[in-house]
Design an enzyme around this catalytic site. Structure first.
Site, PDB file in Angstrom:
ATOM      1  N   ASP A 286     -60.077 -15.830  49.667  1.00  0.00           N
ATOM      2  CA  ASP A 286     -60.702 -14.924  50.624  1.00  0.00           C
ATOM      3  C   ASP A 286     -61.372 -13.713  49.976  1.00  0.00           C
ATOM      4  OD1 ASP A 286     -58.525 -13.523  49.760  1.00  0.00           O
ATOM      5  OD2 ASP A 286     -57.534 -13.356  51.701  1.00  0.00           O
TER       6      ASP A 286
ATOM      7  N   HIS B 290     -57.519 -12.866  47.358  1.00  0.00           N
ATOM      8  CA  HIS B 290     -56.418 -13.716  46.926  1.00  0.00           C
ATOM      9  C   HIS B 290     -56.943 -15.077  46.475  1.00  0.00           C
ATOM     10  CE1 HIS B 290     -55.038 -10.976  50.205  1.00  0.00           C
ATOM     11  NE2 HIS B 290     -54.148 -10.664  49.283  1.00  0.00           N
TER      12      HIS B 290
ATOM     13  N   SER C 212     -48.835  -9.327  47.825  1.00  0.00           N
ATOM     14  CA  SER C 212     -49.392 -10.540  48.436  1.00  0.00           C
ATOM     15  C   SER C 212     -49.388 -11.752  47.509  1.00  0.00           C
ATOM     16  CB  SER C 212     -50.823 -10.278  48.921  1.00  0.00           C
ATOM     17  OG  SER C 212     -51.638  -9.839  47.856  1.00  0.00           O
TER      18      SER C 212
END
Length: 377
Positions: A349, A352, A47
Site C-alpha cells: 500500500d 507496508h 505495523s
C-alpha cells in the site's frame, strides 16, 4: 537424429546464478526454527508485526482501513488488522517455529498458550510524553513500546496467578523487541522536520529499544532476544512521493532516496552498537540483531529472480496516482484499485509490504538468525 546445440557460457552463468539464488535463503525443514524448540514467542513493535491490536483500539484504530478489505485478501480473505494483503514476517517466523499465528493482546478471549503479540500498527519507540516535548504527534495510537511492555507485565502477572510459573526463566521462549522507530521518523517528517533534524532523534530511539531489551531480560527472564532494525524506507512509495524531486543526485543506483536510507543505516548501526553493549552487560543472554535492512535490499536487488515485477519494485499494489502509484489523499481501501497479482509486488500500500515480500524476508532472516540463536537440536 536431433542436433545438439551447445549452451553458451553466458547462458550457463545465468542459469547457475539463478540456481544459486534459489538455494540462498530458502530455509529447509532441517534449517528451521523448530530446532530451537520454542514453546512461546512474545513480540513487540509496530505495523511490521501487529496481527490485530490497532483495529481493536477505539476510536482511531477501529476506523482505519486495516480493519477492512482489501487488507488480508490474499491469504485470510478478510481483514485481520495486519497491514498487508496477507501474512507478516512474524507469521512465517511462528510457522517456522512450529507454532500457530500469535494472537494480538487486545483480542478478547484469545488463547495465549504459544505467546502473545503486543505490537501495534503506528506505534512509536518513544512514549507519548516524550514525543509531545519534541512537538511530534502520533495520530494513530499511544501504544508505544513502553505501553506494550506494560501490557506484558499485566499478562505475566495474570498468567502466574493461574500457572504459578512467572519466575521461571523463559528458556523456551523467544522475545522479539524492535523493528520500531520508523513511525517516530515518519511522524516527524509529516510534521515538517528535515532529514538532518530527524536524525537527531536516533540516540533517543535506539536508547528506547535498548531499554526495552533490558526490561524483558531483567523483568521477564528473557534468555533469547531478537532485535530487528529499521527498514530502508527510502525505497518505499510513501517517501519516494513525499520527497520526490527532479534532482537526480537525491537518488541512489536503486532509485531510492539516499538521505532517507542513510538515516536508516545510521539508526541500524547505532542499534547494533547498543546490542553489543547489552551482550557485554548480559553475557548469559543470547541477543541477536535481525537485519531487516539487508533482507529488504536483497529482495529489492534480486526482485525479478524472486518472482517480482522488476518495473513495479517502487510502486504500490493497492494505490493510485503519481509515479509510485501512491497518493496521500487516496490511500489503499476498497475504493482504490488493487493490482491483479500482489505476489509480483514488493509494496502493498506504499507504506507496508506484500505477503510475498514478507515471506521472502522472513526466509532470509531465519537463515541469518538461526546459527546466532545458539539453539541447535
Amino acid at each position: 537424429m536431433a542436433s545438439f546445440h551447445p549452451v553458451s557460457p553466458l547462458l550457463w552463468l545465468t542459469l547457475i546464478s539463478s540456481f544459486l539464488l534459489f538455494l540462498q535463503h530458502h530455509p529447509s525443514n532441517a534449517n528451521s526454527l523448530i530446532t530451537c524448540h520454542f514453546e512461546k514467542i512474545y513480540t513487540f513493535g509496530n505495523s511490521l508485526t501487529d496481527t490485530g491490536n490497532l483495529i481493536r483500539e477505539k476510536p482511531v484504530g477501529a476506523a482505519t482501513g486495516y480493519a477492512r478489505l482489501p487488507y488480508g485478501e490474499t491469504f485470510f480473505k478478510h481483514a485481520t488488522g495486519r497491514c498487508s494483503d496477507g501474512r507478516l514476517m512474524i507469521d512465517f517466523i511462528a510457522n517456522a517455529s512450529g507454532l500457530p499465528f500469535l494472537n494480538p493482546y487486545l483480542k478478547k478471549d484469545a488463547k495465549f498458550r504459544h505467546g502473545v503479540n503486543f505490537a501495534v500498527a503506528g506505534a512509536t519507540a518513544l512514549p507519548e510524553n516524550v514525543l509531545t516535548k519534541l512537538n511530534i504527534t502520533n495520530t494513530l495510537t499511544n501504544s508505544s513500546l513502553q505501553v506494550q511492555l506494560d501490557w506484558m507485565s499485566k499478562h505475566l502477572n495474570s498468567a502466574s496467578k493461574i500457572k504459578g510459573d512467572c519466575s521461571e526463566k523463559q528458556k523456551t521462549t523467544l522475545f522479539i523487541v524492535g523493528g520500531i522507530g520508523g513511525n517516530d521518523y515518519n511522524f516527524a517528517f509529516q510534521q515538517g522536520r528535515t532529514i538532518p533534524e530527524v536524525q537527531l532523534l536516533v540516540p533517543e530511539l535506539v536508547a528506547a529499544t535498548k531499554s526495552g531489551v533490558r526490561r524483558v531480560i531483567m523483568s521477564y527472564g528473557a534468555v533469547r532476544v531478537v532485535v530487528p532494525g529499521v527498514l530502508p524506507t527510502g525505497c518505499n512509495p510513501i517517501h519516494l512521493t513525499f520527497f520526490q524531486t527532479n534532482d537526480s543526485s537525491a537518488y541512489d543506483k536503486r532509485g531510492c532516496l539516499k538521505e532517507v536510507n542513510s538515516l536508516v543505516s545510521y539508526h541500524n548501526k547505532k542499534l547494533q552498537e547498543a546490542i553489543q553493549e547489552l551482550k557485554r552487560e548480559y553475557p548469559d543472554v543470547v541477543i541477536v540483531y535481525s537485519d531487516l535492512e539487508r533482507a529488504f535490499l536483497w529482495i529489492f536487488d534480486n526482485a525479478e529472480h524472486l518472482g517480482f515485477d522488476g518495473d513495479s519494485k517502487q510502486k504500490a499494489c493497492c494505490g493510485i496516482g503519481g509515479d509510485y502509484n501512491f497518493n496521500y489523499t487516496n490511500l489503499c481501501s476498497s475504493k482504490v484499485p488493487v493490482c491483479p497479482n500482489p505476489n509480483q509486488f514488493i509494496s502493498w500500500d506504499g507504506l507496508h509490504l506484500t505477503e510475498a515480500a514478507y515471506k521472502r524476508m522472513a526466509g532470509w532472516l531465519i537463515d541469518d538468525m538461526l546459527p546466532k540463536l545458539q539453539c541447535h537440536a
